[in-house]
Design an enzyme around this catalytic site. Structure first.
Site, PDB file in Angstrom:
ATOM      1  N   ASP A  25      29.784  42.387  37.085  1.00  0.00           N
ATOM      2  CA  ASP A  25      28.998  41.549  38.001  1.00  0.00           C
ATOM      3  C   ASP A  25      27.814  42.000  38.565  1.00  0.00           C
ATOM      4  O   ASP A  25      27.791  43.118  39.461  1.00  0.00           O
ATOM      5  CB  ASP A  25      30.022  40.916  39.204  1.00  0.00           C
ATOM      6  CG  ASP A  25      29.192  39.981  39.933  1.00  0.00           C
ATOM      7  OD1 ASP A  25      29.566  38.797  39.746  1.00  0.00           O
ATOM      8  OD2 ASP A  25      28.460  40.509  40.952  1.00  0.00           O
ATOM      9  N   HIS A  62      22.092  32.910  43.302  1.00  0.00           N
ATOM     10  CA  HIS A  62      22.654  34.003  44.482  1.00  0.00           C
ATOM     11  C   HIS A  62      22.870  33.458  45.775  1.00  0.00           C
ATOM     12  O   HIS A  62      24.025  33.621  46.311  1.00  0.00           O
ATOM     13  CB  HIS A  62      21.682  34.996  44.288  1.00  0.00           C
ATOM     14  CG  HIS A  62      22.291  36.469  44.805  1.00  0.00           C
ATOM     15  ND1 HIS A  62      21.856  37.605  44.052  1.00  0.00           N
ATOM     16  CD2 HIS A  62      23.385  36.802  45.385  1.00  0.00           C
ATOM     17  CE1 HIS A  62      22.693  38.723  44.421  1.00  0.00           C
ATOM     18  NE2 HIS A  62      23.604  38.044  45.334  1.00  0.00           N
ATOM     19  N   TYR A  70      19.982  43.578  42.658  1.00  0.00           N
ATOM     20  CA  TYR A  70      20.754  44.722  42.545  1.00  0.00           C
ATOM     21  C   TYR A  70      19.859  45.750  41.982  1.00  0.00           C
ATOM     22  O   TYR A  70      19.934  46.848  42.153  1.00  0.00           O
ATOM     23  CB  TYR A  70      21.767  44.662  41.931  1.00  0.00           C
ATOM     24  CG  TYR A  70      23.079  43.682  42.615  1.00  0.00           C
ATOM     25  CD1 TYR A  70      22.647  42.916  43.699  1.00  0.00           C
ATOM     26  CD2 TYR A  70      24.123  43.551  41.860  1.00  0.00           C
ATOM     27  CE1 TYR A  70      23.727  42.194  44.207  1.00  0.00           C
ATOM     28  CE2 TYR A  70      25.193  42.586  42.336  1.00  0.00           C
ATOM     29  CZ  TYR A  70      25.018  41.976  43.434  1.00  0.00           C
ATOM     30  OH  TYR A  70      25.852  41.108  43.942  1.00  0.00           O
ATOM     31  N   LYS A 114      22.489  36.962  38.469  1.00  0.00           N
ATOM     32  CA  LYS A 114      22.182  35.835  39.494  1.00  0.00           C
ATOM     33  C   LYS A 114      20.864  35.902  39.646  1.00  0.00           C
ATOM     34  O   LYS A 114      20.118  36.824  39.673  1.00  0.00           O
ATOM     35  CB  LYS A 114      22.706  36.338  40.848  1.00  0.00           C
ATOM     36  CG  LYS A 114      24.366  36.770  40.652  1.00  0.00           C
ATOM     37  CD  LYS A 114      24.928  36.919  42.128  1.00  0.00           C
ATOM     38  CE  LYS A 114      26.497  37.738  41.717  1.00  0.00           C
ATOM     39  NZ  LYS A 114      26.461  39.166  41.619  1.00  0.00           N
TER      40      LYS A 114
HETATM   41  P1  NDP Z   1      33.812  46.346  47.779  1.00  0.00           P
HETATM   42  O1  NDP Z   1      34.541  45.209  48.784  1.00  0.00           O
HETATM   43  O2  NDP Z   1      34.066  46.009  46.563  1.00  0.00           O
HETATM   44  O3  NDP Z   1      33.815  47.582  48.468  1.00  0.00           O
HETATM   45  C1  NDP Z   1      33.160  48.561  47.726  1.00  0.00           C
HETATM   46  C2  NDP Z   1      33.324  49.847  48.743  1.00  0.00           C
HETATM   47  O4  NDP Z   1      34.631  50.311  48.837  1.00  0.00           O
HETATM   48  C3  NDP Z   1      32.574  51.106  48.167  1.00  0.00           C
HETATM   49  O5  NDP Z   1      31.809  51.827  49.231  1.00  0.00           O
HETATM   50  C4  NDP Z   1      33.401  51.963  47.566  1.00  0.00           C
HETATM   51  O6  NDP Z   1      33.133  53.472  47.824  1.00  0.00           O
HETATM   52  C5  NDP Z   1      34.637  51.648  48.334  1.00  0.00           C
HETATM   53  N1  NDP Z   1      36.000  51.549  47.580  1.00  0.00           N
HETATM   54  C6  NDP Z   1      36.026  51.064  46.212  1.00  0.00           C
HETATM   55  N2  NDP Z   1      37.133  51.043  45.978  1.00  0.00           N
HETATM   56  C7  NDP Z   1      38.050  51.816  46.978  1.00  0.00           C
HETATM   57  C8  NDP Z   1      39.455  52.387  47.180  1.00  0.00           C
HETATM   58  N3  NDP Z   1      40.360  52.026  46.046  1.00  0.00           N
HETATM   59  N4  NDP Z   1      39.765  52.976  48.194  1.00  0.00           N
HETATM   60  C9  NDP Z   1      38.849  53.243  49.000  1.00  0.00           C
HETATM   61  N5  NDP Z   1      37.386  52.896  49.050  1.00  0.00           N
HETATM   62  C10 NDP Z   1      37.154  52.249  47.928  1.00  0.00           C
HETATM   63  O7  NDP Z   1      32.073  45.736  48.129  1.00  0.00           O
HETATM   64  P2  NDP Z   1      30.773  45.186  47.466  1.00  0.00           P
HETATM   65  O8  NDP Z   1      30.106  44.611  48.548  1.00  0.00           O
HETATM   66  O9  NDP Z   1      30.357  45.987  46.121  1.00  0.00           O
HETATM   67  O10 NDP Z   1      31.419  43.797  46.691  1.00  0.00           O
HETATM   68  C11 NDP Z   1      31.982  43.678  45.272  1.00  0.00           C
HETATM   69  C12 NDP Z   1      31.096  43.108  44.199  1.00  0.00           C
HETATM   70  O11 NDP Z   1      30.761  41.823  44.876  1.00  0.00           O
HETATM   71  C13 NDP Z   1      29.534  43.766  44.244  1.00  0.00           C
HETATM   72  O12 NDP Z   1      29.359  44.995  43.641  1.00  0.00           O
HETATM   73  C14 NDP Z   1      28.952  42.561  44.091  1.00  0.00           C
HETATM   74  O13 NDP Z   1      29.076  42.582  42.603  1.00  0.00           O
HETATM   75  C15 NDP Z   1      29.591  41.312  44.737  1.00  0.00           C
HETATM   76  N6  NDP Z   1      28.826  40.931  45.648  1.00  0.00           N
HETATM   77  C16 NDP Z   1      28.160  39.790  45.887  1.00  0.00           C
HETATM   78  C17 NDP Z   1      27.446  39.167  46.853  1.00  0.00           C
HETATM   79  C18 NDP Z   1      26.813  37.856  46.665  1.00  0.00           C
HETATM   80  O14 NDP Z   1      26.036  37.640  47.649  1.00  0.00           O
HETATM   81  N7  NDP Z   1      27.142  37.034  45.852  1.00  0.00           N
HETATM   82  C19 NDP Z   1      27.257  40.024  48.016  1.00  0.00           C
HETATM   83  C20 NDP Z   1      27.983  41.188  47.973  1.00  0.00           C
HETATM   84  C21 NDP Z   1      28.561  41.532  46.918  1.00  0.00           C
HETATM   85  P3  NDP Z   1      32.661  54.246  46.320  1.00  0.00           P
HETATM   86  O15 NDP Z   1      31.557  53.443  45.504  1.00  0.00           O
HETATM   87  O16 NDP Z   1      31.979  55.269  47.178  1.00  0.00           O
HETATM   88  O17 NDP Z   1      33.989  54.636  45.669  1.00  0.00           O
END
Ligand code: NDP
Length: 282
Positions: free
Chosen positions: A46, A109, A51, A76
């Protein structure tokens, strides 16, 4: 063989219920992150023009040596591009940056109801063009509220295949999900672990201890059992692996209910409100 189930969208296409999100992954780190994720077994990525890493997503996919057809790719439309001609040019750029001649799913988006004279309908009709010409196999929306979805239903011919919205235990967003369920729109839950914000919760930790899984696995499994599509983001290979291991256990209904009960309504929202969000790239 992948253990990840697929969900059939309202246009007949199948989407893997678990994918990999690349929001906030630096372009320089993205190809490697995508390669690692594909190595773990993810087959759904995604991304978004916003991004800034579509090129690197394409590179990571090509470097894997996997067939393009085996990977589900979503992108998006950026917020500055809601006018039809801008949307056409933006979509061309997305395909060219990814280096593919189609995406599996293309989304608006944000609805941006306070901009463009409140018109996101002509934008949606432009996405219908991309669907008709086959360059977007499925089309959908993101951050649409019920009234935005009702407007598309009244004024256009295509029901969005998905609505990608913020959802996690502190913000279950159930009214929008329920509208989707009633109208054949699959829900994609963004920030499924609230960017880590729900992982310290003692209720979730207790359930994790009981089932012998990590808090992240419990929360992601809760989404899966709710029937939503998720794509947690991580640049940490061990977490990518952890987040992929969701299909060898099941949460009991009491535990599902206990997690859902953590909902804080609007107070639990971490991102902007779709009714007022109006940020366009400068
Ligand atoms: P997430 O809820 O997926 O969380 C990501 C964060 O959690 C990062 O800091 C990561 O750290 C940490 N993390 C991941 N897995 C673990 C784990 N198992 N244990 C502890 N910490 C963990 O957040 P996102 O906001 O990235 O949401 C996911 C996806 O949703 C985005 O990447 C995007 O594709 C989409 N999105 C869409 C939006 C929209 O408006 N349409 C808005 C926001 C997100 P690290 O990377 O350092 O490991």
């Amino acid at each position: 063989m992948s253990a990840v189930p697929s969900i059939t969208l309202n246009d007949g296409n199948a989407i893997p219920q678990l994918g990999f999100g690349v929001f906030q992954i630096e372009p320089k780190d993205t190809a490697e992150a995508v390669s690692n994720a594909l190595e773990v077994g993810y087959r759904h990525i995604d991304t978004a023009e916003m991004y800034g890493n579509e090129k690197e997503v394409g590179e990571g996919i090509r470097a894997s040596g996997l067939d393009r057809g085996d990977i589900f790719v979503t992108s998006k439309l950026n917020n500055g591009l809601h006018e039809p001609q801008d949307a056409r040019e933006g979509f061309d750029r997305t395909l060219s940056d990814l280096g593919f001649d189609y995406v599996d799913l293309f989304l608006i988006h944000w609805p941006l109801p306070t901009l463009y004279d409140g018109d996101f309908v002509s934008t949606w009709k432009t996405l219908e063009e991309f669907h008709r010409d086959g360059r977007a196999r499925s089309i959908g929306v993101s951050n649409f509220q019920i009234e935005h979805l009702e407007r598309l239903a009244a004024e256009t011919d295509t029901v969005p295949a998905v609505n990608q919205i913020e959802a996690h235990p502190y913000f279950t967003n159930d009214a929008v999900r329920e509208y989707g369920r009633e109208h054949g729109i699959a829900t994609e839950a963004w920030s499924p672990i609230a960017q880590g914000g729900v992982l310290e919760d003692s209720n979730i930790a207790q359930i994790a201890d009981k089932v012998g899984k990590t808090p992240a696995q419990v929360v992601l499994r809760w989404h899966i059992q709710r029937g939503d599509i998720v794509f947690p983001k991580s640049v940490t290979p061990s977490r990518m692996q952890e987040n992929f291991e969701l299909f060898d256990f099941e949460l009991e209904s009491d535990d599902m209910d206990a997690i859902t009960a953590l909902d804080q309504g609007e107070d639990g929202r971490t991102g902007p409100h779709p009714d007022t969000f109006a940020k366009i790239p400068s």
